[in-house]
Design a protein around this motif. Structure first.
Motif, short mmCIF file in Angstrom:
data_model
loop_
_atom_site.label_atom_id
_atom_site.label_comp_id
_atom_site.label_asym_id
_atom_site.label_seq_id
_atom_site.Cartn_x
_atom_site.Cartn_y
_atom_site.Cartn_z
N ASP A 120 0.82 -1.21 0.00
CA ASP A 120 0.00 0.00 0.00
C ASP A 120 0.86 1.26 0.00
O ASP A 120 0.50 2.27 -0.63
N VAL A 121 1.98 1.19 0.71
CA VAL A 121 2.90 2.33 0.74
C VAL A 121 3.52 2.55 -0.63
O VAL A 121 3.65 3.67 -1.11
N VAL A 122 3.89 1.44 -1.28
CA VAL A 122 4.47 1.53 -2.63
C VAL A 122 3.45 2.08 -3.61
O VAL A 122 3.77 2.96 -4.44
N ASP A 123 2.22 1.59 -3.53
CA ASP A 123 1.16 2.08 -4.43
C ASP A 123 0.90 3.57 -4.20
O ASP A 123 0.66 4.32 -5.15
N ALA A 124 0.93 3.99 -2.95
CA ALA A 124 0.71 5.40 -2.64
C ALA A 124 1.81 6.27 -3.24
O ALA A 124 1.55 7.36 -3.77
N ALA A 125 3.06 5.76 -3.17
CA ALA A 125 4.18 6.51 -3.74
C ALA A 125 4.03 6.65 -5.25
O ALA A 125 4.26 7.72 -5.83
N GLY A 127 1.21 6.52 -6.84
CA GLY A 127 0.07 7.38 -7.08
C GLY A 127 0.41 8.86 -6.98
O GLY A 127 -0.27 9.71 -7.58
N MET A 128 1.46 9.16 -6.23
CA MET A 128 1.91 10.55 -6.09
C MET A 128 2.81 10.97 -7.25
O MET A 128 3.28 12.12 -7.28
N GLY A 129 3.03 10.05 -8.18
CA GLY A 129 3.80 10.40 -9.37
C GLY A 129 5.27 10.03 -9.32
O GLY A 129 6.04 10.42 -10.21
N LEU A 130 5.70 9.29 -8.30
CA LEU A 130 7.10 8.89 -8.22
C LEU A 130 7.40 7.83 -9.28
O LEU A 130 6.59 6.94 -9.52
#
Length: 237
Positions: A120-125, A127-130
């Motif tokens: 989930d942390v990876v997906d969030a990163a 999703g922020m465009g990283l």
């Protein structure tokens, strides 16, 4: 005198601490050989572990590489390399053999550390465009540092303890003291050499344990106190 008394007397002789074959010089050689071996192992194992862990592939490859590296006896590899030619004899053969010996804990801990990051942390990163590389270095690696540090600690201590074998092929290090004792049939000198190696390994363990503790966030520290020994293939599931 008994061997323990002989060892104490030998260690307290100032002449044994000075010169090119003195304790201080041999300790420096021992640490230098260990440093080179761990440096080479880190360059190989960390690069491979980060890539495989980030892509989520290669769990079986990590198992194969780690098991193959563990299955190769360090002394046998050291002997083979030393017999190839004059260039490999001594320190080069020792460094290569110890680097192979250090790869398994570095590789498996790096792979499992990266794969253990919360998806989930990876997906969030992402999703922020990283980008993929930014996600790896800004998110996955910082969260995996406790396990990566644990693998480094294990490899470094193992290498420091095993660098003693360098003396068997004309290399430097504290193993020369043990060889000296064997050649002179003086058990006190052998015991003194073994004691010095043990102290150096314990000092390495203590320093790296402190460094690992400083690198590990407080709430993660309790969960990551030992190197990973589980099958890395399970992390890929």
């Amino acid at each position: 005198m008994n061997p323990i008394t002989d060892a104490v007397v030998w260690l307290n002789d100032p002449d044994n601490w000075q010169g090119p074959q003195g304790i201080l010089s041999l300790t420096g050689q021992h640490l230098w050989i260990s440093f080179l071996a761990v440096l080479i192992a880190c360059a190989i194992a960390w690069s491979l572990g980060l890539w495989l862990g980030h892509t989520g592939r290669g769990g079986n490859a990590v198992v194969v590489i780690s098991n193959a590296s563990r299955a190769i006896p360090t002394l046998a590899l050291l002997t083979i390399l030393s017999s190839i030619g004059a260039w490999f004899f001594g320190t080069p053969a020792t460094v290569i053999s110890l680097a192979v010996f250090a790869i398994p804990p570095l590789l498996s801990n790096t792979y499992v550390g990266i794969r253990g990051v919360d998806p989930d942390v990876v997906d969030a990163a992402r999703g922020m465009g990283l980008s993929a590389s930014q996600t790896l270095w800004r998110v996955e690696v910082p969260l995996a540092i406790p396990l990566i540090a644990a693998g480094f600690r294990t490899a470094a201590v193992q290498v420091v303890a095993t660098t003693t074998l360098a003396a068997l092929v004309g290399g430097g290090g504290l193993g020369n003291i043990i060889n000296l004792g064997l050649g002179q049939q003086k058990s006190g000198v052998i015991l003194a050499g073994g004691f010095l190696v043990a102290v150096l390994a314990l000092a390495t363990e203590g320093i790296l344990a402190l460094a690992q503790r400083m690198l590990t966030p407080g709430r993660v520290r309790r969960k990551t106190t030992k190197p990973i020994t589980a099958d890395p293939a399970g992390a890929a599931a």
